[in-house]
Each structure stands twice: as C-alpha cells, then as structure tokens.
Design an enzyme around this catalytic site. Sequence first.
Site, short mmCIF file in Angstrom:
data_model
loop_
_atom_site.label_atom_id
_atom_site.label_comp_id
_atom_site.label_asym_id
_atom_site.label_seq_id
_atom_site.Cartn_x
_atom_site.Cartn_y
_atom_site.Cartn_z
N SER A 94 0.85 -1.19 0.00
CA SER A 94 0.00 0.00 0.00
C SER A 94 0.89 1.24 0.00
O SER A 94 2.06 1.18 -0.37
CB SER A 94 -0.91 -0.05 1.23
OG SER A 94 -1.90 0.95 1.15
N ASN A 95 0.34 2.37 0.41
CA ASN A 95 1.13 3.61 0.46
C ASN A 95 0.68 4.46 1.65
O ASN A 95 -0.19 4.06 2.41
CB ASN A 95 0.99 4.37 -0.86
CG ASN A 95 -0.46 4.72 -1.17
OD1 ASN A 95 -1.09 5.46 -0.44
ND2 ASN A 95 -0.99 4.13 -2.24
N ARG A 96 1.28 5.63 1.80
CA ARG A 96 1.11 6.44 3.01
C ARG A 96 -0.15 7.32 3.01
O ARG A 96 -0.34 8.11 3.93
CB ARG A 96 2.32 7.35 3.22
CG ARG A 96 3.58 6.62 3.56
CD ARG A 96 4.68 7.63 3.84
NE ARG A 96 5.96 6.99 3.97
CZ ARG A 96 6.38 6.38 5.08
NH1 ARG A 96 5.60 6.36 6.14
NH2 ARG A 96 7.57 5.82 5.12
N ALA B 48 -4.78 7.74 -3.78
CA ALA B 48 -3.42 7.30 -4.13
C ALA B 48 -3.53 5.82 -4.49
O ALA B 48 -3.36 4.94 -3.65
CB ALA B 48 -2.49 7.51 -2.94
#
Length: 215
Positions: free
Chosen positions: A21-23, A88
């Site tokens: 995943s991402n932030r 995102a």
Amino acid sequence: MHILITAGPTREPLDPVRFISNRSTGKMGFALAKVAAEAGHVVTLIAGPVTLETPARVRRIDVETAGQMLEAVQREMQACDVFISCAAVADWRPAVCSVTKLKKSEMPGVLQLVRNLDILETVRPLKGHRCFVGFAAETGNPEQEGMRKLRDKGLDWLVANDVTEPGAGFAVDTNRVILFSSDGREERLPLLPKVEVARRILACVQTSFTSAGMV
Ligand code: C5P
C-alpha cells in the site's frame, strides 16, 4: 452538481494478512467530500482503507483494492458531473495472491508485481461533458510532472503537490498545491488547511462548469 470523489490508498493483497500500500490517509479526499456536501452538492465518496469518519450527507462506498476502486468508479460515473480522483491508487499489485497465509519458507525472495489499470485513463472514454480532476503527489518538480499528467490523462484540472515539503502531502492537515487547468490557468496556493485547499479546488471546478454553461 453531483461530485464523485475517490480518496485514500488502495491495498493490494499478497495473502490474507499481507498487502502492499502507500502512506495516503485520505484526508484531502475527505476534506473535499465535506466541503462539497456543505456547499449543497450531492457527493459520492469512494474510499480506500482509512480511519476517517464519513462527513455528513456524504454517500460512502468502501473499497480495498485498485480493481475494486475502478469497478466502483465505473458504476458511479454515469450519475456524476464532476470526478475528482484524489485517491493514491497503487500502481502495482502482487502477481499472485495466496488464499492462505504464506509461510516464511514459502515467501519468494523477490516479489513479482503486475501493473494495475490507471483508473483515470480507463474511464476517460466515459468523460463526455464531465469535469475530471486529478492529483499528482510528487517528490520534486511538481510543475513539470503536473503539466505532463494534466495532458496525458486528459484532465480539466490537475492538483500538484510536493509531498516532501513540510506541511504538505500525506497524514497532515495542511497542504500546499498548484492547480493547472487544461485551458492554461495556473493557481499557486499558499500552505493552507486541507479544507481550505478543498474549497479552492471546488471553486476552480465551479468556474469550469460556469464557463461551459452548466451550473
Ligand atoms: O500517475 P500518477 O499515479 O501520479 O497520477 C496520479 C493521478 O492518477 C491521481 O489523480 C490518481 O487518483 C490517479 N490514478 C488512477 N489510477 C491509478 C493510479 C493513479 O486513476 N492506477
């Protein structure tokens, strides 16, 4: 207007307990949903996994993966006038997702990934009269990358920010962005609370609508 917004990250599972995943925390997308609903617009919010409360009068659809987000966007597109792609979205997913938890001994030393479809590019043929707004989170040179993404993704507006700048980007309540429009406008905003950035973005969207004769 009926505004469709995506927010937050997506998760791409490797097995039932692991994912990439991402932030992203979803704060910018949720701020947009809140401000749009407060302004009287009909708002549908497609959210990746986040821990934020749904703003009042917002219809929320929860998804996990980029594939699920794409399906939800395709389903909801028909009813909307404006599509704000703030999520995102993970660009890659593991090539294989195991149904059972992978044992340490079974874990590949190298993870094989496949590309996810770009949601904005995939739904571009459905755009018609709709206003499309994209985001670009950059780690340097947001102007150049922002202008390129505006063109390449066929957007009306592109909101670019440098996520390495203090107070901008992920997990904070402020943002500093530059807005580029397909008709050559450029709005450089100072560091502002995300709700205020959201208000300015919606004001820009509204001008596109008004100049196209639609309110
Ligand atoms: O190319 P990049 O991922 O930086 O572009 C960001 C913009 O594209 C955002 O508006 C994001 O929501 C959208 N995007 C998408 N589908 C993807 C990846 C990004 O719609 N798979």
